[in-house]
Motif scaffolding. Structure first.
Motif, PDB file in Angstrom:
ATOM      1  N   ILE A 221      46.782  49.941  45.262  1.00 18.91           N
ATOM      2  CA  ILE A 221      46.078  48.662  45.141  1.00 18.91           C
ATOM      3  C   ILE A 221      45.438  48.524  43.769  1.00 18.91           C
ATOM      4  N   LEU A 222      45.022  47.305  43.458  1.00 15.57           N
ATOM      5  CA  LEU A 222      44.116  47.053  42.339  1.00 15.57           C
ATOM      6  C   LEU A 222      42.725  46.936  42.938  1.00 15.57           C
ATOM      7  N   ALA A 223      41.736  47.541  42.292  1.00 15.76           N
ATOM      8  CA  ALA A 223      40.384  47.538  42.839  1.00 15.76           C
ATOM      9  C   ALA A 223      39.362  47.095  41.804  1.00 15.76           C
ATOM     10  N   VAL A 224      38.277  46.489  42.298  1.00 17.25           N
ATOM     11  CA  VAL A 224      37.174  46.006  41.458  1.00 17.25           C
ATOM     12  C   VAL A 224      35.849  46.388  42.104  1.00 17.25           C
ATOM     13  N   ALA A 225      34.752  46.208  41.371  1.00 15.82           N
ATOM     14  CA  ALA A 225      33.432  46.354  41.972  1.00 15.82           C
ATOM     15  C   ALA A 225      33.293  45.285  43.056  1.00 15.82           C
ATOM     16  N   SER A 226      32.603  45.597  44.136  1.00 18.72           N
ATOM     17  CA  SER A 226      32.531  44.680  45.279  1.00 18.72           C
ATOM     18  C   SER A 226      32.021  43.298  44.893  1.00 18.72           C
ATOM     19  N   LYS A 227      31.158  43.221  43.887  1.00 19.95           N
ATOM     20  CA  LYS A 227      30.614  41.928  43.462  1.00 19.95           C
ATOM     21  C   LYS A 227      31.680  41.030  42.834  1.00 19.95           C
ATOM     22  N   ASP A 228      32.802  41.627  42.432  1.00 14.58           N
ATOM     23  CA  ASP A 228      33.860  40.870  41.747  1.00 14.58           C
ATOM     24  C   ASP A 228      35.058  40.554  42.636  1.00 14.58           C
ATOM     25  N   LYS A 229      34.915  40.744  43.931  1.00 11.03           N
ATOM     26  CA  LYS A 229      36.082  40.608  44.820  1.00 11.03           C
ATOM     27  C   LYS A 229      36.666  39.199  44.852  1.00 11.03           C
ATOM     28  N   ASN A 230      35.863  38.191  44.483  1.00  7.24           N
ATOM     29  CA  ASN A 230      36.363  36.810  44.497  1.00  7.24           C
ATOM     30  C   ASN A 230      36.604  36.253  43.096  1.00  7.24           C
ATOM     31  N   ASN A 231      36.614  37.126  42.100  1.00  2.20           N
ATOM     32  CA  ASN A 231      36.813  36.694  40.721  1.00  2.20           C
ATOM     33  C   ASN A 231      38.244  36.156  40.543  1.00  2.20           C
ATOM     34  N   SER A 232      38.356  34.879  40.277  1.00  7.81           N
ATOM     35  CA  SER A 232      39.674  34.234  40.204  1.00  7.81           C
ATOM     36  C   SER A 232      40.508  34.731  39.026  1.00  7.81           C
ATOM     37  N   THR A 233      39.850  35.106  37.920  1.00  7.61           N
ATOM     38  CA  THR A 233      40.582  35.624  36.759  1.00  7.61           C
ATOM     39  C   THR A 233      41.195  36.981  37.083  1.00  7.61           C
ATOM     40  N   TYR A 234      40.424  37.852  37.718  1.00  5.62           N
ATOM     41  CA  TYR A 234      40.929  39.172  38.075  1.00  5.62           C
ATOM     42  C   TYR A 234      42.079  39.067  39.073  1.00  5.62           C
ATOM     43  N   LYS A 235      42.004  38.089  39.970  1.00  3.54           N
ATOM     44  CA  LYS A 235      43.056  37.928  40.980  1.00  3.54           C
ATOM     45  C   LYS A 235      44.401  37.561  40.353  1.00  3.54           C
ATOM     46  N   LYS A 236      44.354  36.999  39.146  1.00  5.68           N
ATOM     47  CA  LYS A 236      45.607  36.658  38.452  1.00  5.68           C
ATOM     48  C   LYS A 236      46.426  37.917  38.149  1.00  5.68           C
ATOM     49  N   LEU A 237      45.746  39.062  38.069  1.00  5.22           N
ATOM     50  CA  LEU A 237      46.435  40.311  37.766  1.00  5.22           C
ATOM     51  C   LEU A 237      47.418  40.693  38.866  1.00  5.22           C
ATOM     52  N   VAL A 238      47.084  40.366  40.095  1.00  3.00           N
ATOM     53  CA  VAL A 238      47.968  40.687  41.220  1.00  3.00           C
ATOM     54  C   VAL A 238      49.272  39.908  41.083  1.00  3.00           C
ATOM     55  N   LYS A 239      49.138  38.616  40.821  1.00  5.66           N
ATOM     56  CA  LYS A 239      50.323  37.774  40.639  1.00  5.66           C
ATOM     57  C   LYS A 239      51.125  38.229  39.432  1.00  5.66           C
ATOM     58  N   LEU A 240      50.431  38.618  38.372  1.00  2.00           N
ATOM     59  CA  LEU A 240      51.088  39.074  37.151  1.00  2.00           C
ATOM     60  C   LEU A 240      51.899  40.342  37.416  1.00  2.00           C
ATOM     61  N   TYR A 241      51.328  41.263  38.160  1.00  2.00           N
ATOM     62  CA  TYR A 241      52.026  42.513  38.464  1.00  2.00           C
ATOM     63  C   TYR A 241      53.343  42.244  39.194  1.00  2.00           C
ATOM     64  N   HIS A 242      53.342  41.246  40.068  1.00  2.00           N
ATOM     65  CA  HIS A 242      54.526  40.957  40.884  1.00  2.00           C
ATOM     66  C   HIS A 242      55.488  39.950  40.237  1.00  2.00           C
ATOM     67  N   ASP A 243      55.234  39.590  38.991  1.00  2.00           N
ATOM     68  CA  ASP A 243      56.163  38.730  38.263  1.00  2.00           C
ATOM     69  C   ASP A 243      57.544  39.412  38.240  1.00  2.00           C
ATOM     70  N   LYS A 244      58.600  38.637  38.415  1.00  2.00           N
ATOM     71  CA  LYS A 244      59.945  39.221  38.553  1.00  2.00           C
ATOM     72  C   LYS A 244      60.376  39.996  37.310  1.00  2.00           C
ATOM     73  N   ASP A 245      59.991  39.537  36.130  1.00  2.00           N
ATOM     74  CA  ASP A 245      60.370  40.246  34.911  1.00  2.00           C
ATOM     75  C   ASP A 245      59.595  41.557  34.752  1.00  2.00           C
ATOM     76  N   ILE A 246      58.331  41.522  35.146  1.00  2.00           N
ATOM     77  CA  ILE A 246      57.525  42.749  35.122  1.00  2.00           C
ATOM     78  C   ILE A 246      58.105  43.757  36.108  1.00  2.00           C
ATOM     79  N   GLN A 247      58.469  43.273  37.292  1.00  2.00           N
ATOM     80  CA  GLN A 247      59.049  44.166  38.302  1.00  2.00           C
ATOM     81  C   GLN A 247      60.389  44.738  37.848  1.00  2.00           C
TER      82      GLN A 247
END
Length: 270
Positions: A221-247
């Motif tokens: 998983i990707l993990a953050v400090a609990s206070k940042d669990k809803n950070n929309s910028t950080y959540k973009k990293l999940v989508k980025l990781y699963h980009d077809k070219d990255i994969q």
């Protein structure tokens, strides 16, 4: 006045630039992956300015995340994450999303199939708690042993309830797995260590983990400090990781041994 105004505006611009940058803490092959992602066109298109920081100790990396030295970390399994949070109730992490399963494998130079393993064979298994329990669960899945019903992430050799082949266990530093293949009958080796030793878990192991509910605790998983669990910028990293070219890059670089897991966090909680 005009000069002062320009300085103020320039200062604001610098602050925004800093706010948009993300520091990812990682280690090993995950570090290499995120260094690639940081330089990628996909990261630029997503408007993400990614800095990658290496911290080789898992506990220290998690602490660096909760203390703000690192924004997001990429290295740990769901099981490791849960164990860390249990042991650190005042510095908890939150999961952002799933990344991959890197199968643990059973290797042998003496046997080509699990059912060929002889009575009294010696099995080398990792001596750190997370990998010890994971290895024992794999041996159980392979039908070699049985464990207590309440066996958990910190389980150990004492939790074996049935050992019909009278296997003997030798605890080793899990980074030495490939080097002891000639010395013992069977060795459990994590994929990163296997790759470093020239082994491919999908073709060289005699048995390995599959992606199903029984191995969900081993999904990274990707993990953050609990206070940042809803950070929309950080959540973009999940989508980025699963980009077809990255994969495509990850699959080629690691020979298909990092099996993509693009599932909601609820999959891990079920």
């Amino acid at each position: 006045m005009a000069g002062v105004l320009l300085l103020v505006l320039a200062g604001c611009g610098t602050s925004n630039a800093q706010d948009s940058s993300i520091t990812i803490g990682s280690q090993g092959s995950d570090l290499q992956i995120w260094e690639h992602i940081a330089k990628s066109k996909q990261a630029k298109d997503a408007g993400l300015n990614i800095n990658v920081k290496e911290i080789t100790d898992g506990t220290q990396l998690n602490k660096a995340t909760t203390e703000g030295q690192v924004d997001v970390n990429a290295f740990q399994s769901w099981a490791y994450y849960k164990a860390y949070n249990k042991e650190n109730p005042n510095g908890k992490l939150a999961a952002l999303g799933t990344t991959y399963l890197e199968p643990l494998g059973i290797y042998s130079k003496k046997f080509k199939k699990i059912d060929q393993i002889k009575d009294g064979s010696t099995v080398a298994i990792a001596n750190n708690p997370a990998n010890t329990s994971r290895g024992l669960e794999l041996l159980q899945a392979a039908g070699l042993i049985k464990l207590k019903k309440d066996f958990g992430a910190l389980g150990n050799l004492k939790d074996i309830t049935s050992n019909p082949k009278h296997l003997k266990f030798k605890e080793i530093d899990d980074t030495t797995g490939p080097r002891v293949l000639n010395d013992v009958d069977v060795v459990l080796i994590s994929n990163t260590v296997a790759l470093d030793g020239g082994l491919h878990v999908l073709t060289d192991s005699i048995y390995h983990e599959k992606l199903d509910q029984s191995t969900k605790d081993n999904v990274n998983i990707l993990a953050v400090a609990s206070k940042d669990k809803n950070n929309s910028t950080y959540k973009k990293l999940v989508k980025l990781y699963h980009d077809k070219d990255i994969q495509s890059y990850i699959k080629k670089k690691y020979y298909g041994t990092k099996i993509e897991v693009n599932k909601p966090l609820s999959y891990l909680d079920d």
